[in-house]
Design a protein around this motif. Sequence first.
Motif, mmCIF file in Angstrom:
data_model
loop_
_atom_site.group_PDB
_atom_site.id
_atom_site.type_symbol
_atom_site.label_atom_id
_atom_site.label_comp_id
_atom_site.label_asym_id
_atom_site.label_seq_id
_atom_site.Cartn_x
_atom_site.Cartn_y
_atom_site.Cartn_z
ATOM 1 N N UNK A 184 0.912 -1.099 -0.088
ATOM 2 C CA UNK A 184 0.109 -0.118 0.036
ATOM 3 C C UNK A 184 0.775 1.320 -0.005
ATOM 4 N N UNK A 185 0.401 2.407 -0.487
ATOM 5 C CA UNK A 185 1.041 3.664 -0.421
ATOM 6 C C UNK A 185 -0.024 4.808 -0.447
ATOM 7 N N UNK A 186 0.528 5.976 -0.107
ATOM 8 C CA UNK A 186 -0.480 7.418 -0.309
ATOM 9 C C UNK A 186 -0.232 8.147 -1.405
ATOM 10 N N UNK A 187 -0.911 8.478 -2.222
ATOM 11 C CA UNK A 187 -0.623 9.384 -3.080
ATOM 12 C C UNK A 187 -1.624 10.730 -2.848
ATOM 13 N N UNK A 188 -0.942 12.057 -2.807
ATOM 14 C CA UNK A 188 -1.783 13.058 -2.298
ATOM 15 C C UNK A 188 -1.410 14.094 -3.285
ATOM 16 N N UNK A 189 -2.590 14.871 -3.565
ATOM 17 C CA UNK A 189 -2.363 16.045 -4.414
ATOM 18 C C UNK A 189 -2.969 17.609 -3.672
ATOM 19 N N UNK A 190 -2.186 18.496 -3.704
ATOM 20 C CA UNK A 190 -2.529 19.633 -3.146
ATOM 21 C C UNK A 190 -2.548 20.793 -3.989
ATOM 22 N N UNK A 191 -3.428 21.790 -4.016
ATOM 23 C CA UNK A 191 -3.600 22.910 -4.625
ATOM 24 C C UNK A 191 -3.842 24.163 -4.053
ATOM 25 N N UNK A 192 -3.473 25.183 -4.337
ATOM 26 C CA UNK A 192 -3.618 26.480 -3.988
ATOM 27 C C UNK A 192 -4.183 27.241 -5.080
#
Length: 72
Positions: A45-53
């Motif tokens: 398993x892994x975590x994939x994240x996306x952040x936007x401003x």
Amino acid sequence: ELSVEVHLEQFKDGKWTSIKTWSNRGPIPECGLGGNWYVMSGYYYRIYSIGKAYKNGVVVEQTSYVSDSKKY
């Protein structure tokens, strides 16, 4: 304003597949999230994240992160 989207991914049949997604969008600095999810043992398993401003509703910056994978 910020948004964050987090995908819990499972490695199965030779590919990474998202099995759970959390997301939130809100004002700075209050935008955040957390969560728990039970997983099946024997897989990576892994975590994939996306952040936007955002500024005036338009994305002005975007970043992503992929964690190291771990077998459970």
